[in-house]
Design an enzyme around this catalytic site. Sequence first.
Site, PDB file in Angstrom:
ATOM      1  N   LYS A   9       0.859  -1.204   0.000  1.00 20.20           N
ATOM      2  CA  LYS A   9       0.000   0.000   0.000  1.00 20.20           C
ATOM      3  C   LYS A   9       0.883   1.239   0.000  1.00 20.20           C
ATOM      4  CE  LYS A   9       0.835   1.337   4.513  1.00 20.20           C
ATOM      5  NZ  LYS A   9       1.609   2.524   4.863  1.00 20.20           N
ATOM      6  N   GLY A  95       7.372   1.373   4.869  1.00 16.82           N
ATOM      7  CA  GLY A  95       6.123   2.140   4.922  1.00 16.82           C
ATOM      8  C   GLY A  95       5.123   1.649   3.884  1.00 16.82           C
ATOM      9  N   LEU A  96       5.331   0.407   3.395  1.00 15.35           N
ATOM     10  CA  LEU A  96       4.475  -0.146   2.333  1.00 15.35           C
ATOM     11  C   LEU A  96       3.503  -1.201   2.860  1.00 15.35           C
ATOM     12  CD1 LEU A  96       7.240  -0.488  -0.424  1.00 15.35           C
ATOM     13  CD2 LEU A  96       5.451   1.257  -0.307  1.00 15.35           C
ATOM     14  N   GLY A  99       4.065  -6.536   5.900  1.00 18.05           N
ATOM     15  CA  GLY A  99       3.716  -7.494   6.954  1.00 18.05           C
ATOM     16  C   GLY A  99       2.220  -7.491   7.225  1.00 18.05           C
ATOM     17  N   SER A 101      -0.123  -6.639   5.153  1.00 21.70           N
ATOM     18  CA  SER A 101      -0.775  -7.242   3.990  1.00 21.70           C
ATOM     19  C   SER A 101      -0.700  -8.763   4.071  1.00 21.70           C
ATOM     20  CB  SER A 101      -0.098  -6.753   2.711  1.00 21.70           C
ATOM     21  OG  SER A 101      -0.603  -7.454   1.602  1.00 21.70           O
ATOM     22  N   ASP A 133      -2.559  -1.537  10.317  1.00 21.80           N
ATOM     23  CA  ASP A 133      -2.780  -1.463   8.863  1.00 21.80           C
ATOM     24  C   ASP A 133      -3.435  -2.717   8.287  1.00 21.80           C
ATOM     25  OD1 ASP A 133      -1.495   0.959   8.920  1.00 21.80           O
ATOM     26  OD2 ASP A 133       0.366   0.240   8.019  1.00 21.80           O
TER      27      ASP A 133
HETATM   28  O1  C5P Z   1      -0.191  -1.281  14.952  1.00 14.38           O
HETATM   29  P1  C5P Z   1       1.221  -1.526  14.573  1.00 14.38           P
HETATM   30  O2  C5P Z   1       1.817  -2.706  15.278  1.00 14.38           O
HETATM   31  O3  C5P Z   1       1.447  -1.574  13.102  1.00 14.38           O
HETATM   32  O4  C5P Z   1       2.035  -0.245  15.077  1.00 14.38           O
HETATM   33  C1  C5P Z   1       3.428  -0.246  15.207  1.00 14.38           C
HETATM   34  C2  C5P Z   1       3.854   0.968  16.020  1.00 14.38           C
HETATM   35  O5  C5P Z   1       3.637   2.159  15.265  1.00 14.38           O
HETATM   36  C3  C5P Z   1       3.089   1.180  17.307  1.00 14.38           C
HETATM   37  O6  C5P Z   1       3.646   0.468  18.365  1.00 14.38           O
HETATM   38  C4  C5P Z   1       3.212   2.681  17.505  1.00 14.38           C
HETATM   39  O7  C5P Z   1       4.487   3.009  18.040  1.00 14.38           O
HETATM   40  C5  C5P Z   1       3.191   3.214  16.093  1.00 14.38           C
HETATM   41  N1  C5P Z   1       1.842   3.644  15.654  1.00 14.38           N
HETATM   42  C6  C5P Z   1       1.273   4.778  16.201  1.00 14.38           C
HETATM   43  N2  C5P Z   1       0.043   5.181  15.791  1.00 14.38           N
HETATM   44  C7  C5P Z   1      -0.626   4.499  14.834  1.00 14.38           C
HETATM   45  C8  C5P Z   1      -0.059   3.332  14.262  1.00 14.38           C
HETATM   46  C9  C5P Z   1       1.183   2.932  14.690  1.00 14.38           C
HETATM   47  O8  C5P Z   1       1.874   5.441  17.070  1.00 14.38           O
HETATM   48  N3  C5P Z   1      -1.815   4.928  14.439  1.00 14.38           N
END
Ligand code: C5P
Length: 278
Positions: A9, A95-96, A99, A101, A133
């Site tokens: 993405k 940033g794509l 994981g 996906s 995501d």
């Molecule tokens: O949800 P995910 O595991 O992908 O998020 C990884 C890290 O990215 C989180 O631990 C947080 O530090 C940061 N994050 C955030 N706000 C979001 C999504 C991710 O601060 N909306």
Amino acid sequence: MLSLISPAKINLFLRILRRRPDGYHELASLFQAIDLHDILQIEVSDRDLLTCSDRSLPVDHTNLVSKAVHLFRSKTGISKKFVIHLQKNIPQQAGLGGGSSNAATTLWALNALCGNAKTAKELATWGAEIGSDVSFFLSQGTAYCTGRGEILREVAPLEHTSLWIVKPEKGLSTPLVYGKLNASQLKQRDPEEALSAFLSGTPRYFNDLEHPAFEVMPELAALKQKLFDGEFTDVLMSGSGSSFFCIGNGTLPDLPGCSTFKTEFVRRQPDGWYNRVK
Ligand code: C5P
């Protein structure tokens, strides 16, 4: 055996609204799936096994594919086992959403292998438990995402667009980039207006995470400038970086150390999974 593509993405715009008490950030972003993809092969078996073409990626319980298998079993009570092979093409720490996906594709595949009892919407709700995501990839490929990214509003298909993805050798850790962000100092753009602009064909690309990412990796600012010199209409970092996407009829300059991918927008049919564009 099921063989499914697992698309990447980009974030056409990404507005960070505030830091939440739980440490996550409230965001508003227009996500678009692209044809750059991994491939997931999956079949029911008498044992659980995950293998991956990329030896640098752990294939233990920390892999998002394994997390999706556990999640699916705990939500459905189904105890089937699965042999899964993941062929990685999407760069990591880019940033794509590679994981995330893979996790969404796994949920879709397991549901298909177990009789399609659950809707994509249910799978999207579950997916949010293992990554912000994941839900997006269970949309139809274009979605306005809010909350920490897991609240989806489906958006009509955008004009078909081809683009370049440029990934520098070094990747970026998402928590590190968010950690550098000072949400109160951001330009107060209205994300609903940004969404309307995209829907009316006058897109404005922006990403509130660019500045903090450039602080963590200062060479990204120079890379962005170099890409702009290639006369693209727009050049923007995707998600928390470190990759950029370049839109328009530009020419990529010589980019030592970078991986480049020519790709295009992709969508999922309401009742089927994503298909490769070509
Ligand atoms: O949800 P995910 O595991 O992908 O998020 C990884 C890290 O990215 C989180 O631990 C947080 O530090 C940061 N994050 C955030 N706000 C979001 C999504 C991710 O601060 N909306």
